[in-house]
Scaffold this motif. Sequence first.
Motif, PDB file in Angstrom:
ATOM      1  N   ARG A 133       6.719  65.956  38.079  1.00 25.11           N
ATOM      2  CA  ARG A 133       6.735  64.858  37.038  1.00 25.11           C
ATOM      3  C   ARG A 133       8.279  64.367  36.937  1.00 25.11           C
ATOM      4  O   ARG A 133       8.254  63.129  36.385  1.00 25.11           O
ATOM      5  CB  ARG A 133       6.332  65.584  35.560  1.00 25.11           C
ATOM      6  CG  ARG A 133       4.927  66.151  35.588  1.00 25.11           C
ATOM      7  CD  ARG A 133       4.908  66.585  34.216  1.00 25.11           C
ATOM      8  NE  ARG A 133       5.167  66.044  33.177  1.00 25.11           N
ATOM      9  CZ  ARG A 133       6.166  65.965  32.307  1.00 25.11           C
ATOM     10  NH1 ARG A 133       7.071  66.956  32.426  1.00 25.11           N
ATOM     11  NH2 ARG A 133       6.448  65.337  31.262  1.00 25.11           N
TER      12      ARG A 133
ATOM     13  N   ARG B  99       5.525  59.084  38.658  1.00 20.69           N
ATOM     14  CA  ARG B  99       4.987  58.650  37.420  1.00 20.69           C
ATOM     15  C   ARG B  99       3.447  59.104  37.600  1.00 20.69           C
ATOM     16  O   ARG B  99       2.400  58.423  38.246  1.00 20.69           O
ATOM     17  CB  ARG B  99       5.068  57.239  37.388  1.00 20.69           C
ATOM     18  CG  ARG B  99       6.587  56.551  37.297  1.00 20.69           C
ATOM     19  CD  ARG B  99       6.590  55.457  36.991  1.00 20.69           C
ATOM     20  NE  ARG B  99       8.036  54.677  37.063  1.00 20.69           N
ATOM     21  CZ  ARG B  99       8.848  54.965  36.090  1.00 20.69           C
ATOM     22  NH1 ARG B  99       8.216  55.169  34.935  1.00 20.69           N
ATOM     23  NH2 ARG B  99      10.260  54.437  36.074  1.00 20.69           N
TER      24      ARG B  99
ATOM     25  N   SER C 280       0.593  60.977  34.380  1.00 12.38           N
ATOM     26  CA  SER C 280       0.357  61.463  33.049  1.00 12.38           C
ATOM     27  C   SER C 280      -0.322  62.866  33.081  1.00 12.38           C
ATOM     28  O   SER C 280      -1.132  62.863  33.825  1.00 12.38           O
ATOM     29  CB  SER C 280      -0.291  60.533  32.312  1.00 12.38           C
ATOM     30  OG  SER C 280      -1.754  60.645  32.553  1.00 12.38           O
ATOM     31  N   VAL C 281       0.217  63.651  32.219  1.00 13.83           N
ATOM     32  CA  VAL C 281      -0.299  65.082  31.784  1.00 13.83           C
ATOM     33  C   VAL C 281      -0.334  65.261  30.351  1.00 13.83           C
ATOM     34  O   VAL C 281       0.394  64.610  29.563  1.00 13.83           O
ATOM     35  CB  VAL C 281       0.204  66.075  32.662  1.00 13.83           C
ATOM     36  CG1 VAL C 281       0.155  66.053  33.915  1.00 13.83           C
ATOM     37  CG2 VAL C 281       1.845  66.234  32.241  1.00 13.83           C
TER      38      VAL C 281
ATOM     39  N   VAL D  99       1.449  67.233  28.081  1.00 16.39           N
ATOM     40  CA  VAL D  99       2.648  68.016  28.078  1.00 16.39           C
ATOM     41  C   VAL D  99       2.661  69.239  27.603  1.00 16.39           C
ATOM     42  O   VAL D  99       3.048  70.186  28.216  1.00 16.39           O
ATOM     43  CB  VAL D  99       3.711  66.920  27.427  1.00 16.39           C
ATOM     44  CG1 VAL D  99       5.092  67.742  27.716  1.00 16.39           C
ATOM     45  CG2 VAL D  99       3.960  65.596  28.282  1.00 16.39           C
TER      46      VAL D  99
ATOM     47  N   THR E  41       0.403  71.643  29.686  1.00 13.66           N
ATOM     48  CA  THR E  41       1.148  71.892  30.819  1.00 13.66           C
ATOM     49  C   THR E  41       2.170  72.794  30.793  1.00 13.66           C
ATOM     50  O   THR E  41       2.430  73.889  31.422  1.00 13.66           O
ATOM     51  CB  THR E  41       1.680  70.476  31.448  1.00 13.66           C
ATOM     52  OG1 THR E  41       0.638  69.529  31.699  1.00 13.66           O
ATOM     53  CG2 THR E  41       2.151  71.061  32.896  1.00 13.66           C
TER      54      THR E  41
ATOM     55  N   VAL F 192      -5.279  66.668  37.902  1.00 18.89           N
ATOM     56  CA  VAL F 192      -4.019  65.982  38.317  1.00 18.89           C
ATOM     57  C   VAL F 192      -3.463  65.570  39.882  1.00 18.89           C
ATOM     58  O   VAL F 192      -3.036  64.577  40.086  1.00 18.89           O
ATOM     59  CB  VAL F 192      -2.774  67.106  37.578  1.00 18.89           C
ATOM     60  CG1 VAL F 192      -1.469  66.582  38.165  1.00 18.89           C
ATOM     61  CG2 VAL F 192      -2.810  67.021  36.268  1.00 18.89           C
TER      62      VAL F 192
ATOM     63  N   LEU G 282      -1.721  62.498  41.208  1.00 18.06           N
ATOM     64  CA  LEU G 282      -0.270  62.487  41.794  1.00 18.06           C
ATOM     65  C   LEU G 282      -0.315  62.138  43.198  1.00 18.06           C
ATOM     66  O   LEU G 282       0.604  61.663  43.528  1.00 18.06           O
ATOM     67  CB  LEU G 282      -0.017  64.291  41.966  1.00 18.06           C
ATOM     68  CG  LEU G 282       1.266  64.632  42.661  1.00 18.06           C
ATOM     69  CD1 LEU G 282       2.491  64.023  42.123  1.00 18.06           C
ATOM     70  CD2 LEU G 282       1.318  66.008  42.478  1.00 18.06           C
TER      71      LEU G 282
ATOM     72  N   ARG H  89       9.577  57.622  40.511  1.00 18.52           N
ATOM     73  CA  ARG H  89      10.356  57.432  39.409  1.00 18.52           C
ATOM     74  C   ARG H  89      11.745  56.691  39.903  1.00 18.52           C
ATOM     75  O   ARG H  89      12.192  57.520  41.029  1.00 18.52           O
ATOM     76  CB  ARG H  89      10.542  58.599  38.477  1.00 18.52           C
ATOM     77  CG  ARG H  89       9.246  59.085  37.746  1.00 18.52           C
ATOM     78  CD  ARG H  89       9.807  60.209  36.997  1.00 18.52           C
ATOM     79  NE  ARG H  89       8.436  60.855  36.106  1.00 18.52           N
ATOM     80  CZ  ARG H  89       8.018  60.240  34.857  1.00 18.52           C
ATOM     81  NH1 ARG H  89       8.624  59.279  34.469  1.00 18.52           N
ATOM     82  NH2 ARG H  89       6.828  60.599  34.508  1.00 18.52           N
TER      83      ARG H  89
ATOM     84  N   VAL I   9      12.645  62.658  31.778  1.00 21.84           N
ATOM     85  CA  VAL I   9      11.269  62.946  31.699  1.00 21.84           C
ATOM     86  C   VAL I   9      11.043  63.970  30.588  1.00 21.84           C
ATOM     87  O   VAL I   9      11.981  65.023  30.565  1.00 21.84           O
ATOM     88  CB  VAL I   9      10.635  63.292  32.767  1.00 21.84           C
ATOM     89  CG1 VAL I   9       9.166  64.047  32.732  1.00 21.84           C
ATOM     90  CG2 VAL I   9      10.751  62.576  34.193  1.00 21.84           C
TER      91      VAL I   9
END
Length: 319
Positions: free
Chosen positions: A111, A115, A117-118, A120, A123, A298, A302, A308, A314
């Motif tokens: 992460r 870039r 999304s999860v 957060v 996780t 994910v 990924l 990024r 982050v």
Amino acid sequence: MELPLDHSPPALADWLELELLTTDRVTLSNSDVQARLSQEPDPTLSPQASQGQEDDHWSALTSDLWRELRHRSHAARTGYPFLVESENIALRDEDWHQWKTYTFLAAVGARLRYRFSVDVNDTARLFEYVVTSALRLYISGSARRVGWPTERHAPGFEERTRQLALELMSEPWGQLTGVSPAVKDHGLDVIAWRSFDDERPGQPILLCQCAIGTDFWEKKVDDQAWRMVIHFTVRPTPAIAFPVIPHLSDPQERSRWVGASISGGLMFDRLRIAAFAGRHCVEDLESAAEFDVWLEDVLPRLAMAQPRGIGTTVAGRAA
């Protein structure tokens, strides 16, 4: 996968690991990596460089990369899913399904470089489960996750800490002196301890805060504040756990590690966590099915993620 914008050895090692974990490839050679790197511009390479200078540049870069990979293999021990040879790196099994623990840790750490999304909070909670297992084995004792959000139907902070102190750790409970009973986790995610059979006071204790964002260098457990919750006989050792692998061959990064260790306590990066959590940690947890859902969701995203910018902030777990 796309190459990261950062071409430091740890960043390229992360990319190479993820390339093997998220695609159909099970092996990559030094020459494969050099060919891939040479397809994209490198800001450290002069546009006027000769072919010989370019070859020397890529050779030096991959040499540093392989040194990083050998270090990872040694540090993570049997928790490392790759076989690193002089000119090749290979996944030890058919795919990531046989290495869910390290795959999860690598994906959470990714992460900070890619870039995607999860959820957060979910996780962070799953990461704390892995850290709990790792610290239990590290200290050869017991460990509990105490971070927020709590398990379903868990009692409030007051009752949870009373049970932890009196029933599990045999330590005096502080009765929340100066602490609101409405507090969530009081800045602590995992606690680990090793009791003695003689039942006398005094035992080694780790108080660990976990971080899955870029703020892991600044994390710190307030052990004095927790001594108002539990009256520890022996002062606990603070610790910080995070899923990335710092560039410790870089003097500035190594200095940050030393400074964070002095102020924050023991540092558990991905390698230290993987070494003690072991290969099958995730499969052995009650929440194993949650990890399966997370990974299946994910990893495909990924594999297609864009890198990024270097230095991008982050976020970790939401308050």
